[in-house]
Every structure is written in C-alpha cells, then in structure tokens.
Enzyme design. Structure first.
Site, PDB file in Angstrom:
ATOM      1  N   ASP A 404       0.867  -1.155   0.000  1.00  0.00           N
ATOM      2  CA  ASP A 404       0.000   0.000   0.000  1.00  0.00           C
ATOM      3  C   ASP A 404       0.912   1.216   0.000  1.00  0.00           C
ATOM      4  OD1 ASP A 404      -2.255   1.580   0.440  1.00  0.00           O
ATOM      5  OD2 ASP A 404      -1.787   1.646   2.574  1.00  0.00           O
ATOM      6  N   GLU A 516      -1.440  20.678  -0.593  1.00  0.00           N
ATOM      7  CA  GLU A 516      -1.810  22.091  -0.514  1.00  0.00           C
ATOM      8  C   GLU A 516      -1.423  22.645   0.854  1.00  0.00           C
ATOM      9  OE1 GLU A 516      -5.958  22.615  -1.754  1.00  0.00           O
ATOM     10  OE2 GLU A 516      -5.005  23.471  -3.527  1.00  0.00           O
ATOM     11  N   LYS A 581      -1.432  27.095 -10.259  1.00  0.00           N
ATOM     12  CA  LYS A 581      -0.381  26.108  -9.968  1.00  0.00           C
ATOM     13  C   LYS A 581      -0.825  24.774 -10.536  1.00  0.00           C
ATOM     14  CE  LYS A 581      -1.637  24.194  -5.494  1.00  0.00           C
ATOM     15  NZ  LYS A 581      -2.427  24.817  -4.462  1.00  0.00           N
ATOM     16  N   THR A 692      -2.409   1.346  -4.741  1.00  0.00           N
ATOM     17  CA  THR A 692      -2.899   2.421  -3.905  1.00  0.00           C
ATOM     18  C   THR A 692      -4.211   2.964  -4.432  1.00  0.00           C
ATOM     19  OG1 THR A 692      -2.416   4.616  -3.096  1.00  0.00           O
ATOM     20  CG2 THR A 692      -1.455   4.028  -5.205  1.00  0.00           C
ATOM     21  N   GLY A 693      -4.966   3.503  -3.538  1.00  0.00           N
ATOM     22  CA  GLY A 693      -6.207   4.158  -3.937  1.00  0.00           C
ATOM     23  C   GLY A 693      -5.952   5.596  -4.338  1.00  0.00           C
ATOM     24  N   LYS A 815      -7.579  -4.416  -5.356  1.00  0.00           N
ATOM     25  CA  LYS A 815      -6.258  -4.787  -4.864  1.00  0.00           C
ATOM     26  C   LYS A 815      -6.187  -6.293  -4.700  1.00  0.00           C
ATOM     27  CE  LYS A 815      -5.205  -0.604  -2.209  1.00  0.00           C
ATOM     28  NZ  LYS A 815      -4.767  -0.102  -0.928  1.00  0.00           N
TER      29      LYS A 815
END
Lengths: 1151, 338
Positions: A404, A516, A581, A692-693, A815
């Site tokens: 993960d 952020e 950005k 990974t999610g 997964k």
C-alpha cells in the site's frame, strides 16, 4: 446538479435488481401504509470461525481434512480392527495428542478473534429513539435507527447524513481506513430535511448492499402532514461509510441504512480462509510419495509372502502350525489383512511426530519474531505481532510484494522541501537532502535577495498563499486570537528570526489534498502566512507583519485532466491577479518558453528525487480581460447542458499567457528507510507492486522517492489518460497499448538469467508499469471472453518483466483481485501484501502472506494480517533474516524427517525378506514408538529453531542471499531425491551391515549367540547415532542448546536402553529386550560394526561437503565479489554455510 | 528511571536467546581438517581391520552336516520321519590341534524362528513361573495351548518346537572311543536363567506341572529335561533357554555345549572323532538342513571375515580419498587456507 442526481437515480433504477425500504427512526412512512418491519441483519461484525457449539465437530472435521491426520486415523482404525504387529496405542496416542494440541491452539486463536469482534461490537454509540438519546452497544444498531456520531468517532454502520452541526449542512470525513485517502471529504445532508429529527417522517429506498465504496443510489420520501411526499435523491455524497471517521464537525445525525456484515466495509472484506504455506504443500507432495513407497512396500511384501508360501513346505512348517482361526479365514481376506498389517508395520515412515514437530517449530519459532527487539518501535511502544505461525517459512519465499502507499510507504505527511523562483533554487535550511552542483543557494529566501528579485520572491510566496482551497481549522481558542496563532503543528519556526510570532499555539489547516497544506506551510516558513478566508477575502500576513487582504473572485478548481488549479483575486490596490499552480506538463505550454527553460531542470531533478513538483504561474488581468473571464465563468456555471465542458473551455481560455514564477517541491515523507527497504527487497529478487487508492501523480512520485522507479526507468503507462490520448475507442487503444508494451518489455527484452542478475543493471533497460483502477477493470473484464484472458496474459507478462508496477486508484477489492491474479499466474508465485489500513485488508487476506503495519489508520489491517510490524523498515529483517532462516530451518526439518524415517523403516522392510514376510518387527515396540518422539526429535527441533547457516548480519547485508532459497529451492524434487537416496543408502547399509555380521551370530567371547532382538537393537543403535550425527554435521551454528540436545539425545538413548532392558517391567507382558543392550555392549564385534556403519554412512556426506566447496580461481573470484557486495561482513561470516550449501545450492550448483 | 521502565514494558527482552545471538561454535570442515582426519581414520581402520582379519583367520571352524539328505550319509536312514529313536554316527578328522575352549554349536537352515506368528506363540507369564497361567495359558499360544482340555506347559510354538537332537562326541584313539566331556552350562545368557525365566517355587518341581501336559512334540516333560542336574530343569534349562532366544535369521546356529572341562579343555588334539547323534528333529519337510559346528572363539566372538574385510576396505578407501583430496587441493593451491 439535480439533473445529474436524477440521471444517476434513473440509471440506478435500470440497473437495480432489488432495493430496500427503510423507515427513518422506525416511523411508518405514510400513515395509511401498514408497516411491515423489514428484516435486516444486525450490526454485528463476525470474523471468528467457531462458536462454542460448533467448535468440536467443525474443528475435528477441518483437522481430519488434512491428509496426514486422516491417514493416521485410518492407521489407528486398522490397528484396532486387524491383528497387527503393533498395538493401536502406538499410533492412537500420538494422534490424540496432535489433534488435541491443534484444537486448543485454534480454539485460542478463535477466542482472540471473538474478543476483537466484541471490542468493535460492544463499542458504545448514541441512538435517538423517540426523541431521547440512548447509549447502546454498536451491535444493537438496527437499520433505520438514527445515530449520533461525534467528532473523531468512526461511523458504526453505513449512515445517510441527516443533520450536521455545521452551518452549511456538510460534514467532513476521512476515509483513510477504507481507501487510504486521508484528506477530508465533504459529505452533504439530504436537502430540506427537517431540523427536528423527532418529527421527521420519511422512508429511504435504496439499493441492496454492494461492495463498491463509491457507488450509492437511493431516494428519500419525506412525508409532511398529509401532503404529497417530497422526494430527494440520494448519492454517495450523502452516505457515510462504516469505518470512516468524522472530522472537523462536532456531531452529526444519520440514519442507518446498511448494518453489520452488509456495510460496504464488511462487504469489502473477504473471509479469512486458512492459509497454507508452500512448504506445507511440499510436505503434502512428499507425503504422497512416501505413501506410495509405503503402499508399494506393503504390496511387495504381501505378494512375495504368498509367492513364497506357495512353495511346498514353506506355508506351514510343522514347527509353526496355523491356528484353527487362521485356517478358516478366506484367502483373499487373509491377503487383505496381511496387506494392512504390512501397512501398519511400515506406517512409521510417515510419523505423526513430524506434524507435531513442524507445528512446534512454527509455534515456538514465531516467538523469535515477537521477541526481536529490532522490531520494537519506541513510538508506539510495541514490537512485532504474529497472528499465525503457519507461515513463518513463507516469509523466506516471497516473490511479489504488494504494498500500500499511504501510511505504508509514506507517512502521509507532506513537507515542503524547496522551491525555485525564476530559476534560482531556494532550499529550506533544515531540509535533509543534499545539495548538488547546480544549486545556486541554500539559504532561506530573505538572505539571498540578490539572487531573485525581492518582487518575484514575494509574488511567488503570495501565489502560494493564495492559490489553494485550504481552510484554517477553527478551534475556539484560536478563533479569538487568530493573528497570534501562527505556528502549525508540524514545523517549528525557530529558524527564521524574522518570524515574529512565537510558536506556542497550534494552527492546523484542512485541505482536500495534503500537499496544498504543505505549500501553505512552506510559504509560512518564508514569512507569508495564510490567516484564513473571511467573507470572500483571503487574509495574508506578510513578511513585514502586515496583513494583506485579497478578495477571492474565482476558484478554478483542480481536476485531474487539466492537472492545475487557479484562483483569481483582487488585491487591495485593485489589481486583478490570476495565480495558477499545476503539474509542469500542464503549465509549461501556457507560459512563455524562455521562462520554462530556467525552471525545467529544477523540476525534472526534483521529480526524479521523488518530490511532487508543482509549477506556479501568474497573470495580471486587465479589467476587460477579467470582465470577459468573469462573464464566461458565470455563464458556464449556470449552464444546464455540458456544463463541465463549457467550464473547461473557459478555464483553458483564462489560463493562457501566464508567466512562470517558479516551482515547488513537496515531499511526501517516506517511512523511515523506505527506499532502503524497497531496494533490499528488489535486491532479494522480489518484485514490488504498489497498489494504492491514491492519485497517479502522487503515487508515481512516491515510487520515485522509494527508488522503485529509477531515473532511467522507462514508464509504461496504461491509464485512463493514455487511453484517451489516441482519441479512439478505449478498447482499441487498450489493445494497441498492451501489444506495444508487451513488445517492448517482453519480446525485446534480452532473456534474463533467472534469478542471477538484477534487471536494473545498466545493460538492461528497465521498465516500470503504471495502471489505474478503471483500466484494470477493463483489462480484467473485457467485453469479450477471449480478449479478457488474452489481455490478462499480456498484462501479467508485461508486469512480470517490469522492475516495479504501480497500480493507482484501486478499490480495496481490486487490490485483492490483482493479488489473486498474480497468485494464480504461471508458477504460482508467493505473494506478500503489506498495508496499514482497512482498505488493505482484502489484499492482506488474499496474499499468501499478509503483513499489517501498526500505523495510524486503525487496527483493521493488523487484526487481519498474519504478521504485524510497527514500521515498513522492519519488513527487511522480517523477510531477509527471519524468513530466510525459517525457510532453511523448516525445509531442513522436513527433509530430515522424511530421511530419518526412511532409514528407520527400510531395515524393517528388508527384514521381511528374511523372516518369511511374517510382519515381524525388527525393532522392539518401545524403540518403534520412542524413535520419533524421544531419540531423534529434540536435536532436529533445536536445529529448526536455532540454526543460522548464515548469520543474521550477513543475511541483512546481502539481499541476494535471499535468492538462493527462492522458488522453494531446498524443497524441490532434486533435494528431496537426494535425501531419499541418502535414506535408502543408510537403510541398506544398516541392515546389510548387521546382516553380514550375523552370518555368525556368536558375537561374544563366551561363544553365546545373539537373537533377533539383538539384531534389531544393533541396527537401531547405528540408526540413532547416524541420524543424530548427520544432523550434527549439518548444524552450522552450535549453541549450547544444540550441544545439549544432540549429545543429550544420544546419552538418553543409551541410558534408556540400559534402563528399559535392565528391569523386568511389571506392565510389560514380554521382556524382549531384557539385557539385550547390555549384552550387545559386551560384544566387541557389535561395537566395531556400530562404529564402522556410522562412519561409513557419514563419510560420503563429509566428502560431498569437501567437494562442493567453491574452489579454483573462478569460485574464489565469485566469493570475493560476494564479499565486496556485502560490504562490511562480520568476521563470523567467513564461516560460509558449507554444509547447508550442499542442499540449498542443489539446484544451481555444479560440482 | 521508573518511568522509563514503564515505557518499555512491552519491549522484548534483550537476551542472547531471544535475539538469536547465543554464542555459537561454527565448525568449518576445511581441507586442513578433513585430509588429516581421513588419513587418521583410514589408518586406524586399517589397523583394526588387520587385527580383525588376523584374529578371524586364526579361529578354527569345523562344520558337519548331518541332515542325511544324501544316501551316502550315515544319517540318511534317520532322515525318514517314520523312524523313531534313530541314532547315527558321523566320523570326522581333525588335522591339527583344535585350540580350546571349543564351542559346540548346532545349526539349522531355512528355519524361520523369526516368524512373527511363531515368535509370539508363547506365554511369558508361564515362563516366569506364574502358576495361574499354567492352568490357563495365554491365547497367543494357539495352536499349542491345550491338548483336549489340559493345558500345555510350556505352551506355544516356540517351546513346542524345541530342538531335541542330542550329541555325544568321541575321540577315536587307536580304535577306542574316548568320550569328550561336553559342558551344558554357560550356554545361555546369565540373565535368562537367573532373572528372566523362573520356575514356579514349588518343590519338587514336578508337582507344579500337575494337571498339565508336556508340549506335544516333546518326549520328556519340562521338569525332566536334564536328568543329570535337577537345577537345570524346567524353564531354566539352558538348552531350552538357548532355543527360546529366537534366532535373527533363517540360517542360524545355536550354542549346544562347551568343551571346557577335562582333558579336552585345552582343545581337541588332531585325530579321528566320532559324533553320535540321537536324530529326532525333522527338517526335511521344510527343506532345512542340520549341522554341527565346532569352533573356538576369540575376543571378537566366532569366526567372521566380514568385519575385518570391511574395516580394511573402508580404511584403505579413506586413505585413497585423502590422497585424492590432497592432489585436488594441491592443484588448486588450497584456496580455502588463508
């Protein structure tokens, strides 16, 4: 918005097969409808396997499903029924013992599961019932209950959000433990529900539970005083999932729609089935071979018996008349019982004790993992945890590691590392990474004003402060005194003397993406602090402690296609500014090219270091420009059709002609030693897949940071984005891409020498593969059946040739699907999954070995794992040292066990040829029973717990050593054949050695003769000494325990034999061994033959060791290379595993 | 300090054992050890082998097959199972002094004393003098359990089939027969006739056998096996004990007498001998052979060439192997020696 929802609802209607209707708060919907309280399952989570009632039958059934146990049961029954040479006790007692011990162990494990379930099920929750708040246990929640959840609590079941304490009818939720995304997600209450929940009269109609976390359709009928019911559509944004945590919202009320095992979280779990290790499979295979040997031995003996008896005079010599009963028995029945008797006589070839020893070894061996102080993490004050001891050796066999990302590879803790303004690099002083040649400066911004203009610096920092959607967390104390509360939780600000505010107070930011926050914090370090959004204007505290206000005009939201976001603000002075950005690829085309060149190098370098890079650009909007943009945006937002396309067009139009100010580099802090660990795993020949999610960009940069992708790795990307690039149908594009990548990675790749060279060596181009969830489901569930399997094959082949594979945007079940697919692919490789969150549970359960990390995201993963470790870095030692050793130990244990029983029973088989096939045992019953239990069990157990054929430091330093045992190297057929032949050789030697000695049975100097029990005892003595000394020869690591058990066992054998033969035991009917052993020792010839046979059996072993030694110039060089690779080897390492090598290198060493 | 201890209450013990760091000896079988080792073992084996071989060569053995299969054999007439109480004489000649003490064995071949059914067919309780099992022998004795309804003592196949040929040895000195004294003591294991096998403590012994019959094959009851020595009767009769210790292999020999007393204690002088055999034991029905073996013994027991030769072969193999290894290692300049 409404339209979309309706669309979804209608779409859902078509697909929906079944739906459920729920009465909110158990009040009937419309007064005229009779309520039939629907039956839903209760809110209990059950992960345990047994109950008190079904434990005994179910457990016994499961145990006797093992072929070994079943076999012993049969042998036991045969002994009970048929007249056999040995008594039923000899096999019944050990079997009973084994079954009992296993049952107790499994019962205990299940009890632990019950306890863990109870912890969840008994968790107190608050339920609104008839206007009263009632505390209940979580398991008692029924569908339809209105549940209250407070901040930082997890939702006890799937809820529809009815009411939130926040003003804007939203609540924030993190689903970190479900899908690994730790950012805050906003969920909405059902619009227009009454504030007073007591009088809310509504029904909810929704689909039956399904595992997809992101799909939900339903509608709510709200009944108000005999009016037509109002209908509201419900989507995933209204659904709060069990397992998610409420954040930044004081409390919410929700109505339970799915409960217990029907929640989306539970549906994403898979049943915990018992995992079998590859070693156990090998054992079973060997067992079958030995069963065949056994049956054929019995068959040979039975056949020969009747052939032999058919000769005249042999069947019934006068001195051995048959009893009447024997004469009366049917010939075929006699043959059959003879066969069974032979089976019983030889059944010791497959000893129950092997299973006991293996179980003991696993059980005791697993303590070394729990005890290892290297696994102790002072932060959480815990060490490793072993949930199943059945898989210890599997840790040494791992070929694929599925990891993960969030919380496993990374700490999910973003940190601002550096920025680059106008091509000048600014690095924060504390940053840890080293500087390289083209870095201009390493000081903080304010000391190096000459490098980039102060103007530009401030512009850049303002951009960072303004261009985001971060919210300042409001907590009561801070709200009063916001200006003073400037510091954030993570970073200390003592570096910069100019920061005026002391850092006692805490300030935290909330954002949908953690980077952020990192950027805002980064700007704060350089003196620009974002104070918050107040009535449409953003407040910034600048370097000079002046507060600047900017009116926020528009936010051009981030989306994964544009891969950038912008804000349009108006400063006090009236200038309208656009700050943007985004990813370099989406910014560079939109700025002036001469600016790009200055920054591109930085960006690229940062990207390969594994940082997430963002470019920052700005643009001054003239009044007309702004007016135009403003109008465009408003228009697009109100559009009813194709709103998104229209918005996109306006965005693209506005975000042009910008000028690039700089770039930022944010690091998702990796776990300690993550890169080293990954490198070690790859060095050990394992393929690492990241599942990974999370978003692709994020995941990709993590892969770079972990050195899973190297600078020269060519990335093969198979994502929604690449599929859409071509502008053709996705299917076609997928087909093409798969073929293209296959050609690249599989067909053109030079045939790699399996397991010898690491594919990242400079000669080979290596590939990294990236796929996302949507594409994966296309690959797996392609429209046509034939394509599907073809794609799957291509996909697997590509992946197998890539150094690292990254799968992003995965649902938990996906997964598991990937793990399953790899697990079932050719060669059925051993897989390992490691993760820390509930979203990893399914893959942890699916993989051969599941590792849980005792992270921050709850204990779900730990509970369902086979092993739990505090940190990722511990995986290295767990696999390379513990796994390797366990594998070698148990492999040797298994081989040795089969060997020692083969040479134990072979003489008994051979003896049948000399005793008229009459099932006469060669050894006394005591020896038959004690051989495996007492005389030879302890040394191998000690060996299998303590052996370190290579010491741990060397194993950790030399990851390549792991490859020596890859693919079940010491339990393949060749080593097995070797051991079997060794056993046969020893057995023959023992029997015939003594046979020739007994050609004259007068072995004492008083002329007296020895009988059959003396014969057996001599053979047995040679046997016990040989197998024990053989183990002594194999032992490379002699601790005092080894000395004690090896010499102790031999001493015990001698002592026992004296003792057993020295006393007339009242409980024995026959004193067969009375003084046999003592008499044997009084015979010089017996001594001499024992010594001769032991030495003769072991000499070939010793010779083999000598000849297998690496020798000659090549071997020497190899050794040198190896030792230089290993770096600082400890002095002990010079003791190369000579003896072990004879077996572990069996498959790839040529003498 | 207390706080710290509390903090690390979960910390695993830092002991050598739990951390798998027990001090350990890590033996290395290098050429430097193995080659001298092989030489030493080889030399020692050759030494033992020579000693064994020489000893074995010095043991004299004389075998006389008296089965009487061939018509020329003096015992041919006795081999007919219908002939009872047959006595035959075998003549043989000894060239040189047969050094004493000489051991007198009888040997049977193709006789399966190690048959399982045969071996279990006895009642250990009877044989340890338990009078209860005189009346009710163990079932394992079948089919030699009862005659009619009278129990057999000693019951079972093993006892029943006791070897019952008897021998007398004469030296023929100028036509006259001088009997060689045969000693029937000390032929069975001491523990057998002193501990393991017991007569019932009834005097006279005969009374204990009231209400029982002798085994069907026996001509005399158990308490009359040795008329010369009352203490050598019943279950502790040494001939019986020798028989009851089952042979390991189908071709076996058992000790019958020792020649340890009288004139012949020093050995049998060269000359002609006559062996008078009371031929009772039938072996031809199962194709067996009977023989008498005269042998002297040494420290290693009876004559056995196998052991000496095996030692010599293994010993020389070790030496050869060490030489081969030496050559191999010399060629590669002992890469392991540092």
């Amino acid at each position: 918005m409404l339209r979309r929802r309706l669309n979804r609802l209608f779409g859902g209607d078509e697909r929906r097969v079944e739906s459920r209707t729920i009465n909110v708060g158990h009040r009937s919907g419309s007064p005229n409808e009779a309520i039939i309280p629907p039956k839903f399952c209760d809110n209990r989570i059950v992960s345990s396997k047994y109950t008190v009632w079904n434990f005994l039958p179910k457990n016994l059934f499961e145990q006797f499903r093992r072929i070994a146990n079943f076999y012993f049961l049969i042998i036991f029954l045969v002994q009970v029924i048929v007249d056999t040479p040995t008594s039923p006790v000899t096999s019944g007692l050990p079997l009973f013992f084994v079954i009992t011990v296993t049952a107790i162990k499994q019962g205990y494990e299940d009890w632990l599961r019950h306890k863990a379930d109870n912890e969840v099920n008994k968790y107190p929750v608050t339920v609104l019932e008839d206007g009263r708040r009632i505390r209940k246990e979580s398991e008692k929640i029924k569908v339809g209950d209105v549940v209250e959840v407070e901040e930082d609590e997890t939702f006890p079941c799937d809820l529809i959000l009815l009411q939130s304490s926040r003003d804007d009818d939203t609540c924030f939720v993190t689903t970190a433990s479900l899908d690994g995304e730790s950012n805050h997600k906003t969920h909405y209450t059902v619009p227009d529900t009454e504030r007073n929940l007591e009088s809310l009269n509504a029904t909810i109609e929704c689909e039956e539970p399904q595992p997809d976390l992101y799909k939900f359709v339903g509608r709510m009928h709200i009944y108000t005083n005999n009016q037509e019911p109002a209908v509201r559509s419900l989507g995933p944004e209204n659904l709060l999932l069990k397992g998610a945590t409420l954040k930044n919202t004081q409390k919410i009320y929700g109505v339970a729609v799915y409960s217990g095992m029907e929640t989306k979280m539970a549906l994403n779990y898979q049943g915990k089935s018992q995992k079998r290790s590859a070693v156990e499979k090998s054992i079973n295979a060997f067992l079958l071979v030995y069963l065949c040997i056994l049956v054929s031995k019995a068959l040979v003996c039975t056949t020969l018996k009747y052939v032999w008896q058919s000769k005249p005079g042999q069947d019934e010599p006068w001195y051995n008349e048959k009893t009447q009963k024997e004469k009366d028995t049917n010939l075929y029945l006699k043959m059959f019982t003879d066969f069974l008797s032979f089976m019983v006589l030889f059944n010791f070839i497959i000893p129950v004790s092997m299973y006991v020893t293996v179980e003991m070894q696993k059980f005791l061996g697993s303590f070394f993992i729990t005890w290892d102080k290297d696994f102790f993490d002072p932060e959480i004050k815990e060490g490793a945890l072993v949930n199943t001891s059945d898989l210890n050796e599997e840790l040494g066999q791992v070929e694929y590691v599925f990891t993960d990302k969030t919380g496993t590879l990374t700490q999910n803790n973003m940190e601002f590392i550096e920025c680059c303004i106008d091509g000048f690099q600014y690095k924060y002083q504390d940053a840890r990474s080293e500087l390289d040649g083209f870095c201009v400066t390493d000081g903080p911004v304010n000391k190096l004003q000459q490098k980039a203009g102060r103007e530009r610096e401030e512009l850049f920092l303002r951009a960072l402060c303004l261009c985001h959607t971060v919210q300042v967390k409001e907590s009561p104390e801070q709200a009063q005194d916001q200006v003073d509360g400037l510091t954030d939780q993570v970073d200390d600000l003592e570096v910069d003397g100019e920061v005026p505010y002391p850092s006692q107070e805490q300030r935290s930011f909330i954002a949908s993406s953690p980077d952020e926050v990192a950027l805002v914090k980064g700007a704060m370090r350089y003196g620009f602090t974002f104070l918050g959004l107040e009535s449409k204007s953003m407040k910034i505290l600048n370097r000079n402690n002046g507060v600047e206000m900017y009116e926020l005009l528009h936010v051009l939201n981030f989306d994964p296609v544009r891969r950038r976001m912008s804000v349009i603000v108006r400063s006090k002075s009236g200038d309208t500014l656009l700050f943007c950005k985004g990813a370099d690829s989406s910014i560079f085309p939109r700025v002036r090219q001469e600016e790009v060149e200055r920054i591109r190098m930085h960006v690229e370098r940062n990207a390969t270091e594994g940082y997430r890079t963002l470019c920052v650009a700005y643009k001054c909007l003239s009044a007309e420009e702004y007016a135009q943009a403003d109008e465009g945006l408003r228009e697009a937002r109100l559009a009813l059709q194709n709103r998104e396309e229209k918005l996109m067009a306006v965005y693209n139009q506005v975000e042009t002609g910008m000028s690039l100010i700089g770039a930022t580099a944010v690091e998702d802090r990796l776990q300690e030693e993550a890169a080293e660990t990954m490198e070690a795993l790859q060095g050990a020949g394992m393929k690492v897949w990241v599942l990974t999610g999370d978003k692709m960009e994020t995941a990709k940069s993590t892969c770079y940071a972990c050195r899973l992708f190297q600078r020269n790795t060519e990335l093969l990307e198979l994502t929604v984005r690449t599929l859409e690039d071509g502008g053709r149908r996705r299917e076609e594009r997928l087909h093409d891409l798969l073929n293209e990548y296959h050609k690249k990675a599989v067909q053109d790749a030079p045939p790699a020498k399996a397991g010898v060279t690491r594919s990242w060596s400079s000669a080979n181009q290596d590939y990294g593969f990236i796929i996302d969830g949507a594409t994966l489901s296309m690959v797996l569930n392609s429209s046509s059946e034939s394509n599907s399997s073809r794609y799957k094959n291509l996909f697997l082949q590509i992946c197998q040739n890539c150094t690292a594979v990254l799968c992003c945007r995965m649902a938990p079940l996906q997964k598991a699907q990937i793990v399953k697919m790899v697990k079932n692919s050719k060669g059925s490789p051993i897989t390992l999954s490691i993760g820390d969150g509930a979203n990893d549970v399914s893959m942890i359960l699916e993989a051969h070995v599941g590792i849980g990390i005792k992270g921050k995201e709850g204990r779900q993963a730990v509970r369902n794992s086979d092993y739990a470790i505090p940190k990722l870095k511990h995986l290295k030692k767990l696999l390379l040292a513990h796994g390797h050793l366990y594998y070698v130990r148990i492999a040797h244990l298994v081989q040795y066990f089969f060997y020692k029983n083969l040479c134990f029973i072979l003489p008994q088989f051979l003896y049948q040829f000399f005793c008229g096939y009459s099932q006469q045992p060669l050894y006394d019953a005591a020896y038959l029973t004690m051989y495996n239990i007492c005389f030879t069990s302890m040394p191998i157990l000690a060996y299998s717990l303590l052996e370190q054929h290579i010491c741990i430091e060397v194993l950790l330093d030399n990851a390549t050593l792991y490859r020596e045992i890859a693919k079940n190297a010491t339990l393949r057929w060749r080593p097995f054949l070797y051991w079997t032949l060794l056993g046969v050789f020893h057995g023959l030697l023992f029997f015939f050695g003594v046979r020739y000695l007994f050609s004259n049975p007068a072995l004492q100097d008083n002329g007296q003769v020895f009988g059959n029990w003396s014969y057996g005892t001599i053979v047995f003595t040679v046997l016990v000494f040989t197998v024990t000394l053989k183990l002594a020869l194999d032992t490379r690591h002699w601790t005092w325990i080894n000395h004690f058990v090896i010499w102790g066992s031999l001493a015990f054998y001698v002592f026992f034999s004296f003792f057993w033969g020295g006393i007339i035991w009242p409980f024995l009917s026959q004193q067969r061994l009375y003084f046999v052993f003592a008499n044997m020792l009084s015979s010089v010839s017996a001594w001499l033959v024992i010594i001769l046979l032991i030495l003769l059996s072991l000499l070939p072993e010793i010779l083999l060791v000598v000849f297998r030694k690496p020798r000659g110039p090549n071997a020497r060089q190899k050794e040198l290379v190896q030792s230089s690779v290993g770096g600082h080897q400890s002095p002990r390492s010079s003791a190369r595993p000579l003896l072990m090598r004879t077996f572990s290198d069996e498959s790839n060493t040529v003498i | 300090m207390v706080k710290q201890e509390k903090e690390f209450v979960n910390r695993p013990d830092n002991t050598a054992f739990t951390q798998q760091r027990l001090p350990a000896w890590q033996p290395m079988l290098s050429a430097g050890i193995i080659i001298p080792g092989f030489v030493l073992i080889g030399l020692a084996f050759i030494g033992i082998g020579v000693a064994l071989f020489v000893t074995s060569q010095s043991i004299q053995v004389l075998e006389v097959d008296y089965t009487g299969v061939e018509q020329s054999s003096p015992c041919f007439k006795c081999s007919d199972p219908d002939v009872k109480n047959c006595v035959c004489k075998m003549e043989f000649n000894i060239d040189s002094l047969f050094k004493g003490p000489v051991f007198f064995y009888y040997g049977l071949s193709n006789y399966f004393q190690n048959y399982r059914g045969y071996g279990v067919s006895k009642d250990p309780n009877q044989l340890s003098g338990d009078l209860d099992s005189f009346k009710v022998p163990s079932d394992s004795c079948a089919p030699y359990e009862y005659v009619g309804k009278t129990p057999i003592v000693p019951c079972g196949s093993v006892a029943n089939s006791m070897f019952n040929d008897s021998f007398k040895l004469y030296q023929i000195v100028s036509g006259a027969k001088i009997q060689v004294t045969l000693d029937g003591k000390g032929i069975a294991w001491w523990t057998d006739y002193n501990v393991k096998y017991r007569n019932p403590s009834v005097t006279p012994l005969k009374n204990a056998f009231n209400g029982t019959v002798k085994p069907t094959f026996w001509s005399k009851p158990a308490y009359e096996l040795d008329p010369t020595d009352p203490a050598n009767n019943g279950f502790i009769n040494q001939d019986f004990l020798v028989w009851m210790r089952r042979a390991a292999l189908p071709n076996f020999r058992k000790l019958y007498r020792r020649i340890t007393e009288g004139d012949y204690a020093k050995g049998l002088p060269a000359g002609n001998y006559s062996l008078e055999i009371a031929y009772n034991y039938p072996v031809l029905s199962f194709d067996g052979r009977k023989k008498v073996v005269l042998s002297n013994v040494s420290w290693m027991g009876g004559k056995n060439e196998f052991l000496g030769i095996a030692y010599l072969v293994i010993g020389s193999m070790c030496v050869v192997m060490s030489i081969v290894m030496l050559i191999v290692y010399a060629k590669f300049k002992f890469p392991e020696e540092e």
